[in-house]
Write a protein that holds these residues in place. Structure first.
Motif, PDB file in Angstrom:
ATOM      1  N   THR A   1      14.505  11.240  -1.493  1.00 30.35           N
ATOM      2  CA  THR A   1      13.608  12.310  -1.069  1.00 30.35           C
ATOM      3  C   THR A   1      13.129  13.117  -2.272  1.00 30.35           C
ATOM      4  O   THR A   1      13.778  13.138  -3.321  1.00 30.35           O
ATOM      5  CB  THR A   1      14.313  13.269  -0.097  1.00 30.35           C
ATOM      6  N   ILE A   2      12.021  13.808  -2.097  1.00 27.43           N
ATOM      7  CA  ILE A   2      11.526  14.655  -3.179  1.00 27.43           C
ATOM      8  C   ILE A   2      12.495  15.808  -3.440  1.00 27.43           C
ATOM      9  O   ILE A   2      12.625  16.268  -4.583  1.00 27.43           O
ATOM     10  CB  ILE A   2      10.107  15.189  -2.891  1.00 27.43           C
ATOM     11  N   GLU A   3      13.173  16.262  -2.396  1.00 29.01           N
ATOM     12  CA  GLU A   3      14.098  17.388  -2.562  1.00 29.01           C
ATOM     13  C   GLU A   3      15.249  17.055  -3.504  1.00 29.01           C
ATOM     14  O   GLU A   3      15.758  17.926  -4.218  1.00 29.01           O
ATOM     15  CB  GLU A   3      14.658  17.821  -1.204  1.00 29.01           C
TER      16      GLU A   3
ATOM     17  N   ARG B   1       0.836  -1.197   0.000  1.00 24.82           N
ATOM     18  CA  ARG B   1       0.000   0.000   0.000  1.00 24.82           C
ATOM     19  C   ARG B   1       0.876   1.253   0.000  1.00 24.82           C
ATOM     20  O   ARG B   1       1.236   1.768   1.064  1.00 24.82           O
ATOM     21  CB  ARG B   1      -0.890   0.028   1.247  1.00 24.82           C
ATOM     22  N   PRO B   2       1.238   1.787  -1.160  1.00 22.52           N
ATOM     23  CA  PRO B   2       2.071   2.990  -1.178  1.00 22.52           C
ATOM     24  C   PRO B   2       1.273   4.278  -0.979  1.00 22.52           C
ATOM     25  O   PRO B   2       0.067   4.331  -1.249  1.00 22.52           O
ATOM     26  CB  PRO B   2       2.692   2.955  -2.575  1.00 22.52           C
ATOM     27  N   SER B   3       1.968   5.300  -0.515  1.00 22.09           N
ATOM     28  CA  SER B   3       1.435   6.654  -0.563  1.00 22.09           C
ATOM     29  C   SER B   3       1.617   7.146  -1.996  1.00 22.09           C
ATOM     30  O   SER B   3       1.836   6.329  -2.901  1.00 22.09           O
ATOM     31  CB  SER B   3       2.193   7.538   0.434  1.00 22.09           C
ATOM     32  N   ILE B   4       1.528   8.447  -2.267  1.00 18.50           N
ATOM     33  CA  ILE B   4       1.724   8.904  -3.637  1.00 18.50           C
ATOM     34  C   ILE B   4       3.156   8.573  -4.072  1.00 18.50           C
ATOM     35  O   ILE B   4       4.095   8.655  -3.288  1.00 18.50           O
ATOM     36  CB  ILE B   4       1.443  10.416  -3.795  1.00 18.50           C
ATOM     37  N   VAL B   5       3.288   8.145  -5.319  1.00 13.33           N
ATOM     38  CA  VAL B   5       4.567   7.686  -5.852  1.00 13.33           C
ATOM     39  C   VAL B   5       5.127   8.755  -6.777  1.00 13.33           C
ATOM     40  O   VAL B   5       4.421   9.243  -7.665  1.00 13.33           O
ATOM     41  CB  VAL B   5       4.391   6.361  -6.612  1.00 13.33           C
ATOM     42  N   PHE B   6       6.386   9.118  -6.570  1.00 11.85           N
ATOM     43  CA  PHE B   6       6.977  10.152  -7.422  1.00 11.85           C
ATOM     44  C   PHE B   6       8.119   9.594  -8.253  1.00 11.85           C
ATOM     45  O   PHE B   6       8.768   8.612  -7.898  1.00 11.85           O
ATOM     46  CB  PHE B   6       7.428  11.363  -6.604  1.00 11.85           C
ATOM     47  N   GLY B   7       8.343  10.240  -9.375  1.00 13.65           N
ATOM     48  CA  GLY B   7       9.371   9.850 -10.325  1.00 13.65           C
ATOM     49  C   GLY B   7       9.150  10.626 -11.610  1.00 13.65           C
ATOM     50  O   GLY B   7       8.138  11.331 -11.755  1.00 13.65           O
ATOM     51  N   PRO B   8      10.060  10.534 -12.566  1.00  9.17           N
ATOM     52  CA  PRO B   8       9.995  11.360 -13.772  1.00  9.17           C
ATOM     53  C   PRO B   8       8.668  11.313 -14.523  1.00  9.17           C
ATOM     54  O   PRO B   8       8.300  12.277 -15.190  1.00  9.17           O
ATOM     55  CB  PRO B   8      11.140  10.808 -14.634  1.00  9.17           C
TER      56      PRO B   8
ATOM     57  N   GLY C   1       5.812   4.177   2.509  1.00  5.23           N
ATOM     58  CA  GLY C   1       5.929   5.628   2.499  1.00  5.23           C
ATOM     59  C   GLY C   1       7.378   6.052   2.408  1.00  5.23           C
ATOM     60  O   GLY C   1       8.293   5.272   2.663  1.00  5.23           O
ATOM     61  N   GLY C   2       7.592   7.295   2.027  1.00  4.82           N
ATOM     62  CA  GLY C   2       8.930   7.841   1.922  1.00  4.82           C
ATOM     63  C   GLY C   2       9.470   8.279   3.268  1.00  4.82           C
ATOM     64  O   GLY C   2       8.856   8.046   4.315  1.00  4.82           O
ATOM     65  N   PRO C   3      10.621   8.959   3.271  1.00  5.66           N
ATOM     66  CA  PRO C   3      11.273   9.315   4.528  1.00  5.66           C
ATOM     67  C   PRO C   3      10.637  10.487   5.271  1.00  5.66           C
ATOM     68  O   PRO C   3      10.919  10.687   6.452  1.00  5.66           O
ATOM     69  CB  PRO C   3      12.699   9.662   4.094  1.00  5.66           C
ATOM     70  N   SER C   4       9.788  11.273   4.609  1.00  9.01           N
ATOM     71  CA  SER C   4       9.227  12.471   5.235  1.00  9.01           C
ATOM     72  C   SER C   4       7.750  12.625   4.887  1.00  9.01           C
ATOM     73  O   SER C   4       7.288  12.132   3.860  1.00  9.01           O
ATOM     74  CB  SER C   4       9.982  13.727   4.777  1.00  9.01           C
ATOM     75  N   THR C   5       7.032  13.334   5.750  1.00  7.29           N
ATOM     76  CA  THR C   5       5.628  13.648   5.490  1.00  7.29           C
ATOM     77  C   THR C   5       5.488  15.139   5.208  1.00  7.29           C
ATOM     78  O   THR C   5       6.243  15.960   5.730  1.00  7.29           O
ATOM     79  CB  THR C   5       4.735  13.266   6.680  1.00  7.29           C
ATOM     80  N   TYR C   6       4.508  15.468   4.374  1.00  7.56           N
ATOM     81  CA  TYR C   6       4.268  16.853   3.976  1.00  7.56           C
ATOM     82  C   TYR C   6       2.760  17.077   3.901  1.00  7.56           C
ATOM     83  O   TYR C   6       2.002  16.155   3.577  1.00  7.56           O
ATOM     84  CB  TYR C   6       4.854  17.149   2.590  1.00  7.56           C
TER      85      TYR C   6
ATOM     86  N   PHE D   1       0.757  13.757   3.226  1.00 11.90           N
ATOM     87  CA  PHE D   1       1.232  12.731   2.306  1.00 11.90           C
ATOM     88  C   PHE D   1       2.637  12.292   2.706  1.00 11.90           C
ATOM     89  O   PHE D   1       3.369  13.031   3.362  1.00 11.90           O
ATOM     90  CB  PHE D   1       1.281  13.260   0.866  1.00 11.90           C
ATOM     91  N   GLN D   2       3.013  11.108   2.257  1.00 16.89           N
ATOM     92  CA  GLN D   2       4.346  10.571   2.518  1.00 16.89           C
ATOM     93  C   GLN D   2       4.905  10.012   1.211  1.00 16.89           C
ATOM     94  O   GLN D   2       4.996   8.801   1.024  1.00 16.89           O
ATOM     95  CB  GLN D   2       4.287   9.482   3.604  1.00 16.89           C
ATOM     96  N   PRO D   3       5.297  10.885   0.286  1.00 14.35           N
ATOM     97  CA  PRO D   3       5.684  10.455  -1.066  1.00 14.35           C
ATOM     98  C   PRO D   3       6.850   9.468  -1.051  1.00 14.35           C
ATOM     99  O   PRO D   3       7.822   9.634  -0.320  1.00 14.35           O
ATOM    100  CB  PRO D   3       6.084  11.765  -1.754  1.00 14.35           C
ATOM    101  N   VAL D   4       6.741   8.442  -1.903  1.00 13.89           N
ATOM    102  CA  VAL D   4       7.790   7.430  -2.003  1.00 13.89           C
ATOM    103  C   VAL D   4       8.297   7.396  -3.441  1.00 13.89           C
ATOM    104  O   VAL D   4       7.514   7.468  -4.398  1.00 13.89           O
ATOM    105  CB  VAL D   4       7.276   6.042  -1.567  1.00 13.89           C
ATOM    106  N   PHE D   5       9.615   7.305  -3.594  1.00 12.22           N
ATOM    107  CA  PHE D   5      10.228   7.269  -4.917  1.00 12.22           C
ATOM    108  C   PHE D   5       9.906   5.946  -5.603  1.00 12.22           C
ATOM    109  O   PHE D   5       9.952   4.876  -4.980  1.00 12.22           O
ATOM    110  CB  PHE D   5      11.736   7.448  -4.800  1.00 12.22           C
TER     111      PHE D   5
END
Length: 334
Positions: A303-305, A151-158, A215-220, A186-190
């Motif tokens: 991270t998203i950063e 169950r991922p949170s929002i997934v980020f990538g190109p 989830g990723g390393p940080s919440t926003y 949210f807790q975006p995961v790569f």
């Protein structure tokens, strides 16, 4: 794992392309099951010659599922929708599709099954997306009790549909809407880390029958993410709070218009607004004993950063090879 065959449904999508590459690297033979093989030929480049096979399959067509599962040792179901279009519906594709795959996987004696779900999947949700994700989970577990649910949170990538979407909005909208005041977390995961989590889920029998929140390393908050995006593309925007009921009405209207003119996915739907009413982070259901991405052996998360600026630069007015000088309004070459 060398020589074992896994069938990946939805393998040509955003998450699928990273998952297939990771599976090839881990030594799996991969059969990518897609509706239109003509659009997935490049998937063969994900591994060595002959390691990736493309096969036609539709999760609503049972004979095609049987063909796709023939001889497979494992299954990865990545089929999912962000909005409905034509015959591609939440009920028919997400819920019934997963049930069809699980039913024939069980008949084939397949015990290694990874089902991609989402944080917030809930049978009682007012969001059709979240409800049918939960129905898919239950259908898979009923047919294949050893299945692993991710169950991922929002997934980020190109190629993602979140950061790219709002970065693109910033190009032509005078303001960006803070739906519900922008307080949703949210807790975006790569996507690469999610692909590694899939490998971890397949690597051990200890993961079978369990559910993992990814989830990723940080919440926003939603507001923090919009501020980050507009800063990354150097397009400062006014962020205007929009009540949920007004945003939902607007989303429903947009969705209806795009169904009448179904050439592109709608930028916003009423169902997506309903999803925003609940936080999308790991650990909210403390009584469920869900695992995390760390339990799957994936640490040092991106991270998203670090990642997001490497692909949203194309939404900047002045292109890629310029940077802002924080103590000067000028822009200089790098």
């Amino acid at each position: 794992m060398s020589g074992k065959l896994i069938t990946v449904f939805g393998g040509s999508g955003f998450i699928g392309r990273y998952a297939v590459r990771a599976l090839c690297k881990a030594g799996w033979r991969v059969r990518v099951a897609v509706r239109n093989p003509m659009n997935a030929g490049d998937m063969r480049l994900s591994g060595e010659v002959g390691q990736v096979q493309i096969i036609q399959a539709n999760v609503r067509n049972r004979p095609s599922i049987v063909r796709a599962l023939d001889g497979a040792d494992a299954v990865l179901n990545l089929v999912g929708l962000l909005s409905e279009k034509g015959r591609q519906t939440f009920d028919g594709t997400q819920a019934l599709g997963a049930q069809n795959i699980a039913e024939y996987a069980a008949q084939a004696g397949i015990k290694q099954f990874v089902q991609m779900s989402a944080i917030g999947a809930d049978l009682n949700s007012k969001s059709d997306y979240a409800r049918t994700k939960a129905e898919a989970e239950d259908a898979v577990k009923a047919k294949v009790p050893t299945a692993t649910i991710l169950r991922p949170s929002i997934v980020f990538g190109p190629e993602d549909d979140f950061f790219n979407k709002f970065a693109n909005f910033s190009r032509f909208l005078p303001f960006l809407p803070l739906i519900g005041g922008g307080k949703t977390q949210f807790q975006p995961v790569f996507v690469g880390d999610l692909a590694d989590a899939i490998i971890g889920a397949l690597a051990s029998e200890d993961t079978q029958g369990r559910t993992y929140e990814i989830g990723g390393p940080s919440t926003y908050t939603f507001k923090q993410l919009l501020e980050f995006i507009t800063d990354a593309v150097d397009r400062p925007k006014l962020l205007i709070p929009v009540p949920f009921f007004l945003a939902e009405l607007k989303g429903m209207t947009i969705d209806l218009l795009f169904k009448l003119w179904p050439f592109h996915a709608p930028p916003l739907t009423g169902d997506q607004v309903r999803l925003l009413k609940s936080d999308n982070i790991v650990g909210l259901e403390k009584d469920k004993n869900y695992g995390t991405i760390a339990d799957l052996g994936v640490t040092n998360l991106e991270t998203i950063e670090v990642i997001v600026p490497t692909y949203v630069w194309r939404y900047r007015e002045y292109g890629q090879f310029h940077v802002k000088v924080k103590d000067d309004v000028s822009r200089v070459d790098i």
